[in-house]
Design a protein around this motif. Structure first.
Motif: not given
Length: 504
Positions: A256-260, A264-266, A279-286, A292-296
């Motif tokens: 994960v990075d600043a955008d979750g 692309e890595q996956g 855990t898109p709303s609040h990544q656990y644990p970071l 939105l771009a990653r969600r789409l």
């Protein structure tokens, strides 16, 4: 040795112990009284009946073993003579400190030592055992993660609703319940998710469960075959790792990075993955939010590959510094998202109620699987929770906790900066119930500091244990939501002192 309390069921409990021993000795010579005596003596010698344990009266023992009272009396009398039993008029019969038993020729009679077979678990059983346990904190102390503020829960309101439901129709909560969940609670959950999280569902898609961990276990059972690749956030939730590993899946840690979650890595690591857990709303644990771009992008991958997205919205109610982001499920038009939520974080862990929202074509199969796991959640708790939500108490509680947790998070950040600013680097988090803090010196093992802190009464869940790959970062997942301001401040001071001692 003090006598243990005598339970009303003691007679049946002792009878249950003695029946197999009586049956095993049925072919041996001797009267029925002798066989009862031998059975009780054997249970004492092997430790099943322990010193000081109260025995049933001769009347009760005779009734439970279907023998005469004189038979029970004769057995007790011989046991008393040999010191196995202590008896007193009006005080009952108790197991004594038994001497070594003697056979007819005077030699010591020893029972064979107890033994247990070597476990031969199934392949699935071995995978479950190797995946490890998911153990939550059982006490509130600095800095236990994921614990709500129990002192701020409206206990009196909750007790009133429980009592009201208990009075209405006892048979309705004493009987087996709907395995999918009470319709009234499912309706309340669906309405809440639509209004607060942007989830598109109705009550027919909601399955009420005992925990989010149970939801993950059901998903693994129903959607994964052994060897299926599964994308997991790196670092990520330990419970998801264990649930999918226990199903025999191949775990693929995706950074994960600043955008979750880095889709692309996956795609580079395992493009044909069967499932992605996020855990898109609040990544656990970071703590970052999935863009939105990653969600789409994630939804497009699931659509094109016939894959599934498990969206764990575990503490999405608590956002502090920005507007909440709606759920991925609300963007899904291909029905590829399975949405998991829990009340353990919002209300209290002992409630044991959570929910899973699945596409309509999958509901019947998931409910059938649920009946094979635990049947249903407690109906009384479900009914009270439905009232709690429908009467407006739930959203009022969420709003209060949001402000309370925001204040406690700010105090934690201030105290860490004051006492440990050169050692711990808090990660930016816009919500949640805990904060990830990296060690400034990444050469320091977080597990060592965590062990030292545990000995001093401080919980510091190590961040490194939430990584699957070899590349790990050292730090801690520090909870604040359950701690009063004074406890946060005292915990930070104690941690600073411990750190100073350990680095001298």
């Amino acid at each position: 040795m003090p006598n243990r309390p005598f339970a009303r069921s003691a007679g049946r409990a002792v009878a249950g112990v003695l029946l197999p021993l009586l049956e095993q000795g049925s072919a041996l010579p001797g009267t029925l009284a002798t066989r009862v005596y031998r059975a009780i003596r054997a249970a004492i010698l092997d430790g099943t009946l322990r010193e000081g344990e109260r025995l049933p009266s001769t009347r009760t023992l005779a009734a439970d073993l279907a023998v005469s009272r004189s038979t029970a009396e004769a057995a007790y009398a011989q046991l008393e003579d040999e010191g196995y039993v202590r008896r007193g008029v009006g005080s009952g019969s108790y197991v004594g400190s038994a001497p070594v038993a003697r056979t007819g020729d005077g030699s010591a009679a020893r029972l064979p030592p107890p033994s247990a077979p070597s476990p031969r678990f199934s392949e699935r059983g071995r995978a479950v055992a190797l995946a490890g346990a998911c153990i939550d904190a059982r006490a509130i102390r600095a800095f236990s993660a994921g614990m709500p503020a129990l002192d701020a829960f409206p206990a009196q309101t909750w007790q009133r609703l429980l009592a009201r439901q208990a009075r209405r129709d006892p048979a309705s909560w004493m009987m087996y319940s709907d395995p999918q969940g009470l319709p009234s609670l499912r309706e309340a959950i669906a309405q809440y998710l639509a209004l607060s999280r942007g989830v598109h569902c109705d009550a027919s898609q909601v399955i009420v469960l005992g925990s989010s961990q149970q939801a993950l276990g059901l998903i693994a059972m129903m959607m994964l075959d052994a060897g299926d690749p599964v994308w997991l956030e790196e670092p990520g939730y330990r419970g998801a790792q264990t649930a999918f590993a226990a199903a025999g899946a191949t775990l693929v840690p995706v950074p994960v990075d600043a955008d979750g979650f880095c889709v692309e890595q996956g795609l580079r690591l395992a493009p044909q993955a069967k499932l992605a857990y996020v855990t898109p709303s609040h990544q656990y644990p970071l703590g970052m939010t999935l863009s939105l771009a990653r969600r789409l992008q994630l939804l497009a991958w699931a659509r094109d590959n016939g894959a599934w997205i498990v969206e764990d919205d575990y503490d999405s109610e608590f956002h502090y510094d920005s507007r909440p982001v709606s759920a991925i499920q609300g963007l899904d038009r291909q029905q590829r998202v399975l949405y998991v939520g829990t009340f353990s974080k919002v209300l209290y862990p002992g409630l044991r109620l959570a929910y899973l929202v699945v596409p309509k074509p999958m509901v019947a199969a998931f409910v059938t699987a649920r009946t094979q796991v635990d049947g249903h959640a407690p109906a009384l708790m479900q009914a009270a929770l439905a009232d709690f939500m429908q009467d407006g108490h739930f959203m009022a509680h969420v709003r209060r906790m949001r402000e309370l947790y925001r204040a406690r998070r700010d105090i934690l950040m201030e105290e860490l900066q004051r006492h440990l600013g050169d050692r711990l680097l808090p990660q930016a988090s816009q919500g949640g119930m805990q904060a990830a803090c990296l060690l400034a010196d990444q050469r320091t093992a977080d597990t060592r500091i965590a062990d030292e802190a545990a000995a001093a009464g401080i919980d510091l869940p190590p961040l490194s244990r939430l990584y699957l790959g070899a590349k790990q970062r050292n730090g801690f997942v520090m909870g604040f939501s359950a701690l009063a301001p004074s406890d946060i401040r005292a915990g930070a001071r104690s941690l600073a002192r411990l750190w100073q001692r350990s680095t001298r």
